[in-house]
Design an enzyme around this catalytic site. Structure first.
Site, short mmCIF file in Angstrom:
data_model
loop_
_atom_site.label_atom_id
_atom_site.label_comp_id
_atom_site.label_asym_id
_atom_site.label_seq_id
_atom_site.Cartn_x
_atom_site.Cartn_y
_atom_site.Cartn_z
N ASP A 22 0.86 -1.46 0.14
CA ASP A 22 -0.12 -0.01 0.08
C ASP A 22 0.90 1.28 -0.12
OD1 ASP A 22 -2.20 -1.91 -0.01
OD2 ASP A 22 -1.91 -1.94 2.51
N GLN A 33 1.43 -6.39 -3.38
CA GLN A 33 2.65 -6.64 -2.26
C GLN A 33 4.05 -5.93 -1.82
OE1 GLN A 33 1.24 -9.54 -3.51
NE2 GLN A 33 -0.96 -8.71 -3.05
N LYS A 91 1.79 1.97 -5.41
CA LYS A 91 2.38 2.13 -6.42
C LYS A 91 1.45 2.48 -7.61
CE LYS A 91 2.03 -2.81 -4.33
NZ LYS A 91 1.95 -2.14 -3.11
N GLY A 135 -4.01 -4.52 -4.05
CA GLY A 135 -5.61 -3.49 -4.31
C GLY A 135 -4.65 -1.74 -4.90
N HIS A 136 -4.76 -2.01 -6.21
CA HIS A 136 -4.00 -0.52 -5.91
C HIS A 136 -4.60 0.55 -7.55
CE1 HIS A 136 -0.61 -3.40 -6.96
NE2 HIS A 136 -0.95 -3.73 -5.99
P1 IMO Z 1 -0.63 -4.01 -2.47
O1 IMO Z 1 -0.26 -4.57 -3.24
C1 IMO Z 1 -0.73 -4.96 2.19
C2 IMO Z 1 -0.77 -8.70 3.57
C3 IMO Z 1 -1.98 -8.67 4.77
C4 IMO Z 1 -1.45 -9.81 5.27
C5 IMO Z 1 -0.51 -10.64 4.69
C6 IMO Z 1 -0.91 -12.35 4.24
O2 IMO Z 1 -1.88 -2.57 -2.78
O3 IMO Z 1 0.33 -3.33 -1.98
P2 IMO Z 1 -2.42 -13.16 2.20
O4 IMO Z 1 -3.61 -12.28 2.39
O5 IMO Z 1 -1.54 -12.16 1.49
O6 IMO Z 1 -1.91 -14.10 2.72
O7 IMO Z 1 -1.86 -11.80 3.92
O8 IMO Z 1 0.30 -10.19 3.67
N1 IMO Z 1 -1.30 -8.40 2.27
C7 IMO Z 1 -1.00 -7.01 1.68
N2 IMO Z 1 -0.37 -5.14 2.82
N3 IMO Z 1 -1.20 -4.80 0.95
C8 IMO Z 1 -1.01 -5.86 -0.08
O9 IMO Z 1 -1.15 -5.30 -1.56
C9 IMO Z 1 -0.76 -6.91 0.63
N4 IMO Z 1 -1.29 -7.90 -0.24
C10 IMO Z 1 -1.44 -9.30 0.95
O10 IMO Z 1 -2.25 -7.81 5.23
O11 IMO Z 1 -0.83 -9.48 6.28
MG MG Z 2 -3.05 -2.03 -1.47
#
Ligand code: IMO
Ligand code: MG
Length: 422
Positions: A14, A222, A17, A41-42
């Site tokens: 988050d 992520q 990106k 979530g972008h």
């Molecule tokens: P973007 O691309 C923030 C976190 C989840 C949890 C851990 C594992 O938007 O930056 P999962 O469902 O992947 O098995 O969860 O990873 N997590 C994220 N946190 N932004 C994301 O994606 C995330 N994708 C997974 O909150 O702590």
């Molecule tokens: Mg996100």
């Protein structure tokens, strides 16, 4: 040869990106996703319309840009089809979407398993997005996964049946809801038909596009500290969102990579459980959350917020070979009375400048801060670094000095244009 530029998260996700990809994407022919799934979530704001992407590379918003979902992505076809439809409703052309034959498919039993595993973790929950991401990657590595191309194979029914039976035994054992084979088979056969026109061998396609001199931007999901190997295990995601994952998730080779952009915020946030050294679990954190609108784009959860951590940032630079940083929310952090910048971790009277992924060490680490005072002037219209308030320039220069990489893009507001490019 045109090099592929990569955009990666430098912290816990988050970082914004989407905004930087949107900026770079305007000059790209191809937008690529290679990792993760709809846990991402972008968000992008275009003409005051907000788009949230979970699976499709957001570069698709630029007319004529081809969007490729690589083999490393795990795909929930229901979510993908919803995303396709929503883009179509907004007048976006999706005929340029391509989906890898080798990407693994998320089924309803993966989501149920995600829920089950979280529940069995008791007080040690990871706080997953419950989108079935972890269980789908587990099946991939266990070699029972079903890939996109398997949806069209003669033995699809057989593969699915075997998996459903196995998962249902597990669900019965732990008292979780069983899933219905017939229902899933019917549903996924329909999904397969809808997606068929987009499915292709994206590895061959990518190399062909590179040969043709096409500009490709790879959109990371992520982030570094959520990496299964390099993050704060076990509070991580089940894949490699770092640079290595981009290669294995796309079929690109290291020589084809150009710039590696590390995206960060002028403060930090984390959603989900796990250690977080610079977290402000207090009124400062609440203030940052409100000022920065820090609520999950995927799960709507309030994000944990805190100060920028240069120890972690420098680690992200090392792991990924980041060549330039993109810093969002400079406007937000300047609204704080006192801005703190973490330049070391203190443990047992000793100061460390190197990051650790050891849980006990992280929990014990006390941040060593340098302080800057805020500045309430409106910077959203500033497009030249030199015009920024003195304190903002000092803050940025200190970060660059510590991590050894230039901050090339600086977000000064939420809008598409509110960015300083150096
Ligand atoms: P973007 O691309 C923030 C976190 C989840 C949890 C851990 C594992 O938007 O930056 P999962 O469902 O992947 O098995 O969860 O990873 N997590 C994220 N946190 N932004 C994301 O994606 C995330 N994708 C997974 O909150 O702590
Ligand atoms: Mg996100």
């Amino acid at each position: 040869m045109q090099k592929v530029d990569v955009v990666l998260g430098s912290f816990y996700g988050d970082e914004g990106k989407g905004k930087i990809i949107d900026y770079l994407g305007a000059k790209a022919d191809v937008a690529l996703r290679a990792t993760g799934g709809n846990n991402a979530g972008h968000s992008i704001e275009v003409d005051s319309k907000k788009y949230v992407f979970h699976l499709i590379p957001s570069g698709i918003l630029n007319e004529g840009t081809m969007a490729i979902i690589g083999n490393g992505v795990v795909i929930d076809p229901k979510v993908l089809i919803e995303e396709i439809n929503s883009l179509k409703e907004n007048g976006v052309d999706v005929s340029n979407l391509r989906i890898s034959t080798k990407a693994h498919v998320i089924f309803p039993y993966h989501i149920e398993e995600d829920r089950m595993l979280e529940s069995l973790r008791g007080s040690k929950k990871i706080g997953t997005t419950v989108r079935g991401i972890g269980p789908c990657y587990c099946d991939k590595y266990e070699r029972s996964g079903i890939r996109i191309e398997d949806l069209y194979a003669k033995n699809f029914q057989e593969l699915l049946k075997r998996n459903v039976e196995k998962k249902n035994k597990l669900f019965a054992l732990y008292g979780f809801e069983e899933v219905d084979f017939e229902e899933i088979y019917k549903e996924y056969t329909e999904y397969a038909n809808i997606l068929k026109e987009y499915v292709t061998d994206t590895v061959t396609l990518l190399h062909k596009l590179i040969k043709e001199g096409k500009k490709i931007i790879c959109e990371g999901a992520q982030a570094t500290l959520l990496d299964i190997d390099f993050g704060s295990y076990p509070y991580v995601t089940s894949s490699n969102p770092t640079i290595g994952g981009i290669l294995t998730g796309s079929g690109l080779n290291p020589k084809q990579i150009g710039e590696v952009y590390g995206v960060m915020k002028a403060y930090s946030s984390r959603v989900g459980a796990g250690p977080y050294v610079t977290e402000q679990d207090n009124e400062i954190g609440d203030l940052i959350r409100e000022l920065g609108h820090e609520y999950g784009a995927t799960t709507k959860r309030p994000r944990r917020c805190g100060y920028l951590d240069l120890v972690a940032l420098r680690y992200a630079v090392l792991i990924n070979g980041i060549t330039a940083l993109c810093m969002n929310h400079l406007d937000t952090v300047l609204k704080l009375d006192t801005i703190k910048l973490c330049v070391g971790y203190e443990r047992d009277g000793e100061i460390f400048e190197d990051f650790t992924t050891n849980e006990e060490e992280l929990l014990k680490s006390v941040p060593v801060y340098e302080e800057f005072s805020g500045d309430l002037s409106d910077i959203s219209q500033i497009r030249d670094f030199q015009d920024l308030p003195e304190v903002a320039k000092k803050y940025i220069e200190r970060i660059e000095e510590f991590v050894g990489v230039p901050i090339k893009f600086i977000g000064v507001g939420a809008g598409r244009e509110e960015i300083i490019v150096r």
